[in-house]
Motif scaffolding. Structure first.
Motif, PDB file in Angstrom:
ATOM      1  N   HIS A  62       0.744  -1.197  -0.053  1.00 31.94           N
ATOM      2  CA  HIS A  62      -0.075  -0.083  -0.055  1.00 31.94           C
ATOM      3  C   HIS A  62       0.754   1.116  -0.058  1.00 31.94           C
ATOM      4  O   HIS A  62       0.622   2.241  -0.820  1.00 31.94           O
ATOM      5  N   VAL A  63       1.997   1.145   0.729  1.00 28.01           N
ATOM      6  CA  VAL A  63       2.708   2.361   0.957  1.00 28.01           C
ATOM      7  C   VAL A  63       3.385   2.822  -0.412  1.00 28.01           C
ATOM      8  O   VAL A  63       3.813   3.717  -0.924  1.00 28.01           O
ATOM      9  N   GLN A  64       3.928   1.429  -0.834  1.00 30.17           N
ATOM     10  CA  GLN A  64       4.693   1.709  -2.467  1.00 30.17           C
ATOM     11  C   GLN A  64       3.649   2.283  -3.138  1.00 30.17           C
ATOM     12  O   GLN A  64       4.201   3.214  -4.176  1.00 30.17           O
ATOM     13  N   LYS A  65       2.445   2.034  -3.432  1.00 28.79           N
ATOM     14  CA  LYS A  65       1.316   2.480  -4.227  1.00 28.79           C
ATOM     15  C   LYS A  65       1.302   3.849  -4.092  1.00 28.79           C
ATOM     16  O   LYS A  65       1.097   4.913  -4.953  1.00 28.79           O
ATOM     17  N   LEU A  66       1.380   4.583  -2.672  1.00 28.38           N
ATOM     18  CA  LEU A  66       1.301   5.863  -2.428  1.00 28.38           C
ATOM     19  C   LEU A  66       2.757   6.723  -3.090  1.00 28.38           C
ATOM     20  O   LEU A  66       2.586   7.611  -3.536  1.00 28.38           O
ATOM     21  N   ARG A  67       3.504   5.799  -2.706  1.00 30.30           N
ATOM     22  CA  ARG A  67       5.071   6.583  -3.237  1.00 30.30           C
ATOM     23  C   ARG A  67       4.981   6.517  -4.721  1.00 30.30           C
ATOM     24  O   ARG A  67       5.463   7.665  -5.263  1.00 30.30           O
ATOM     25  N   ASP A  68       4.368   5.372  -5.277  1.00 27.02           N
ATOM     26  CA  ASP A  68       4.314   5.612  -6.792  1.00 27.02           C
ATOM     27  C   ASP A  68       3.601   6.765  -7.517  1.00 27.02           C
ATOM     28  O   ASP A  68       3.806   7.382  -8.499  1.00 27.02           O
ATOM     29  N   ALA A  69       2.671   7.230  -6.450  1.00 22.32           N
ATOM     30  CA  ALA A  69       1.663   8.218  -6.833  1.00 22.32           C
ATOM     31  C   ALA A  69       2.164   9.702  -6.767  1.00 22.32           C
ATOM     32  O   ALA A  69       1.660  10.642  -7.123  1.00 22.32           O
ATOM     33  N   GLY A  70       3.523   9.519  -5.810  1.00 16.57           N
ATOM     34  CA  GLY A  70       4.409  10.737  -5.869  1.00 16.57           C
ATOM     35  C   GLY A  70       4.283  11.223  -4.280  1.00 16.57           C
ATOM     36  O   GLY A  70       4.741  12.534  -4.102  1.00 16.57           O
ATOM     37  N   LEU A  71       3.620  10.608  -3.431  1.00 12.09           N
ATOM     38  CA  LEU A  71       3.345  10.982  -2.228  1.00 12.09           C
ATOM     39  C   LEU A  71       4.765  10.787  -1.351  1.00 12.09           C
ATOM     40  O   LEU A  71       5.171   9.717  -1.572  1.00 12.09           O
ATOM     41  N   ARG A  72       5.133  11.437  -0.548  1.00 15.01           N
ATOM     42  CA  ARG A  72       6.276  11.294   0.318  1.00 15.01           C
ATOM     43  C   ARG A  72       6.274  11.193   1.751  1.00 15.01           C
ATOM     44  O   ARG A  72       7.358  11.033   2.395  1.00 15.01           O
ATOM     45  N   ALA A  73       4.975  11.110   2.342  1.00 17.89           N
ATOM     46  CA  ALA A  73       5.160  10.900   3.748  1.00 17.89           C
ATOM     47  C   ALA A  73       3.753  10.208   3.963  1.00 17.89           C
ATOM     48  O   ALA A  73       2.650  10.532   3.321  1.00 17.89           O
ATOM     49  N   VAL A 295     -14.118  20.375  -4.793  1.00 16.91           N
ATOM     50  CA  VAL A 295     -14.278  20.747  -3.491  1.00 16.91           C
ATOM     51  C   VAL A 295     -13.012  20.168  -2.828  1.00 16.91           C
ATOM     52  O   VAL A 295     -12.465  21.000  -2.109  1.00 16.91           O
ATOM     53  N   VAL A 296     -12.639  19.167  -2.907  1.00 19.33           N
ATOM     54  CA  VAL A 296     -11.312  18.698  -2.511  1.00 19.33           C
ATOM     55  C   VAL A 296     -10.193  19.741  -2.934  1.00 19.33           C
ATOM     56  O   VAL A 296      -9.494  20.159  -1.875  1.00 19.33           O
ATOM     57  N   MET A 297      -9.880  19.802  -3.999  1.00 20.98           N
ATOM     58  CA  MET A 297      -8.825  20.750  -4.373  1.00 20.98           C
ATOM     59  C   MET A 297      -8.940  22.114  -3.718  1.00 20.98           C
ATOM     60  O   MET A 297      -7.970  22.944  -3.735  1.00 20.98           O
ATOM     61  N   GLU A 298     -10.140  22.541  -3.913  1.00 18.53           N
ATOM     62  CA  GLU A 298     -10.519  24.099  -3.316  1.00 18.53           C
ATOM     63  C   GLU A 298     -10.217  23.975  -1.599  1.00 18.53           C
ATOM     64  O   GLU A 298      -9.474  24.976  -1.307  1.00 18.53           O
ATOM     65  N   SER A 299     -10.554  22.951  -1.016  1.00 23.08           N
ATOM     66  CA  SER A 299     -10.209  23.090   0.425  1.00 23.08           C
ATOM     67  C   SER A 299      -8.843  22.801   0.642  1.00 23.08           C
ATOM     68  O   SER A 299      -8.311  23.598   1.417  1.00 23.08           O
ATOM     69  N   LEU A 300      -8.094  22.060  -0.092  1.00 22.37           N
ATOM     70  CA  LEU A 300      -6.739  21.960   0.288  1.00 22.37           C
ATOM     71  C   LEU A 300      -6.049  23.234  -0.203  1.00 22.37           C
ATOM     72  O   LEU A 300      -5.092  23.896   0.529  1.00 22.37           O
ATOM     73  N   THR A 301      -6.355  23.771  -1.229  1.00 21.74           N
ATOM     74  CA  THR A 301      -5.914  25.177  -1.630  1.00 21.74           C
ATOM     75  C   THR A 301      -5.945  26.164  -0.383  1.00 21.74           C
ATOM     76  O   THR A 301      -5.150  27.066  -0.408  1.00 21.74           O
ATOM     77  N   ALA A 316      -5.193  12.436   0.214  1.00 19.63           N
ATOM     78  CA  ALA A 316      -4.029  12.451  -0.487  1.00 19.63           C
ATOM     79  C   ALA A 316      -3.749  11.885  -1.784  1.00 19.63           C
ATOM     80  O   ALA A 316      -3.277  12.357  -2.636  1.00 19.63           O
ATOM     81  N   GLU A 317      -4.010  10.585  -1.719  1.00 20.93           N
ATOM     82  CA  GLU A 317      -3.691   9.666  -2.932  1.00 20.93           C
ATOM     83  C   GLU A 317      -4.731  10.340  -4.195  1.00 20.93           C
ATOM     84  O   GLU A 317      -4.203  10.456  -5.320  1.00 20.93           O
ATOM     85  N   ASP A 318      -5.890  10.639  -3.801  1.00 21.42           N
ATOM     86  CA  ASP A 318      -6.952  11.278  -5.001  1.00 21.42           C
ATOM     87  C   ASP A 318      -6.207  12.617  -5.466  1.00 21.42           C
ATOM     88  O   ASP A 318      -6.238  13.030  -6.386  1.00 21.42           O
ATOM     89  N   ALA A 319      -5.869  13.385  -4.470  1.00 24.11           N
ATOM     90  CA  ALA A 319      -5.178  14.592  -4.813  1.00 24.11           C
ATOM     91  C   ALA A 319      -4.075  14.750  -5.784  1.00 24.11           C
ATOM     92  O   ALA A 319      -3.872  15.312  -6.657  1.00 24.11           O
ATOM     93  N   ALA A 320      -3.139  13.558  -5.349  1.00 23.96           N
ATOM     94  CA  ALA A 320      -2.096  13.255  -6.109  1.00 23.96           C
ATOM     95  C   ALA A 320      -2.238  13.179  -7.733  1.00 23.96           C
ATOM     96  O   ALA A 320      -1.734  13.462  -8.398  1.00 23.96           O
ATOM     97  N   ARG A 321      -3.349  12.066  -7.732  1.00 23.55           N
ATOM     98  CA  ARG A 321      -3.846  11.745  -9.236  1.00 23.55           C
ATOM     99  C   ARG A 321      -4.384  12.926  -9.890  1.00 23.55           C
ATOM    100  O   ARG A 321      -3.990  13.218 -10.995  1.00 23.55           O
ATOM    101  N   TRP A 322      -4.985  13.866  -9.299  1.00 23.22           N
ATOM    102  CA  TRP A 322      -5.692  15.093  -9.933  1.00 23.22           C
ATOM    103  C   TRP A 322      -4.494  16.116 -10.247  1.00 23.22           C
ATOM    104  O   TRP A 322      -4.806  16.611 -11.288  1.00 23.22           O
TER     105      TRP A 322
END
Length: 327
Positions: A62-73, A295-301, A316-322
């Protein structure tokens, strides 16, 4: 006659991307993970659609999948097989979080691993430390719980955590943890303090996910009142003075004023977009009442615009994809 200053010139569609003041990056995001010692396959969390409890054995993939998506933490929350009033599984060398950290360190060594540092998932009563009699009746005891937090912190650092994140809102917790880490030879382990954690009504889905509901009372004697902004600032100011490396505001969306107020303290600031914030957006999106992506990207922004350097979010994973799709 129009004035010379036409603000709409700056909002031409091809000009707007050049002048965007606030940008979300994948490195801003931390993905929370629930790790359950008692399961062999991922288990859906009913109140948090799209989120799961993960078994220790499947965590690396699972964590490798997150890392492949570009997440770092990531930040880890443990659900132990056994609980007791001493929260002994929270600091056990073979505890669920300790095993999870070692699994990630071995499989995805470049991932930054944060560990939630608390006792509520590990105690039978569900409070964040040692309980006893106080002026408010049976409640959390501050100083005995500091010793417990120090012990948990050292155990998590020994397992390989890069960052420990104390979330219990005890007086003196950062100083106690920093002293213990330094004495044990872990001076390089960071403390990301839940320095301003409000006694919010938005934590309900998390308590379902982490099996951390309390059996009596509430947490209002140690978490912050949502009504108090000056007190919230003072809490973070004290944690900064005690040696916190990163401050945190939790929840995020309803407390952007507090988040913005912490910037002058000069430390990196994190914000936790909590389970209730996630569940609200998910529920409305499932009913077709709003556009989840927008809405997610607006909230994070907006969270970043208010001053967050880091955002803990279940999106986090969805936002990385978007973010990839926007390139």
């Amino acid at each position: 006659m129009f004035p010379n200053r036409r603000m709409r010139r700056l909002r031409r569609r091809n000009i707007q991307p050049l002048l965007r003041e606030t940008r979300i990056a994948k490195a801003d995001l931390i993905a929370p993970i629930f790790v359950d010692e008692s399961i062999d396959e991922p288990v859906p969390i009913g109140s948090m659609p799209g989120q799961y409890r993960h078994p220790v054995g499947g965590l690396a993939a699972h964590v490798q999948k997150l890392r492949d998506a570009g997440l770092r933490a990531v930040i880890l929350f443990g659900i132990p097989a056994q609980k007791d009033d001493a929260a002994s599984e929270a600091y056990a060398a073979g505890g669920v979080v300790q095993r999870a950290v070692r699994a990630i360190r071995e499989a995805v060594p470049e991932m930054v691993v944060c560990t939630d540092l608390c006792a509520c998932e590990y105690t039978e009563h569900g409070h964040c430390g040692i309980i006893g009699e106080t002026c408010d009746g049976t409640d959390l005891l501050n100083d005995p719980s500091l010793d417990l937090m120090a012990r948990i912190a050292v155990s998590q650092a020994e397992s390989g955590a890069d960052i420990v994140a104390p979330s219990c809102m005890l007086d003196g917790m950062v100083q106690a943890i920093r002293t213990a880490l330094d004495a044990a030879g872990y001076a390089d382990v960071l403390i990301m303090s839940y320095s301003t954690k409000f006694a919010s009504a938005l934590y309900g889905p998390f308590r379902d996910a982490a099996d951390s509901g309390y059996s009596f009372g509430d947490r209002s004697t140690y978490q912050m009142s949502p009504a108090n902004a000056r007190e919230a600032f003072r809490e973070s100011e004290i944690d900064a003075a005690e040696g916190a490396d990163i401050l945190m505001v939790k929840p995020a969306g309803l407390y952007l004023d507090v988040l913005a107020a912490l910037r002058p303290l000069g430390l990196p600031v994190a914000a936790y977009q909590v389970s209730g914030e996630y569940a609200q957006i998910k529920a409305a999106a499932q009913r077709g009442w709003l556009d989840e992506h927008a809405v997610v990207m607006e909230s994070l922004t907006c969270i970043k615009r208010a001053g967050a350097d880091l955002i803990i979010t279940y999106f986090a994973e969805d936002a990385a994809r978007w973010l990839d799709e926007e390139q």
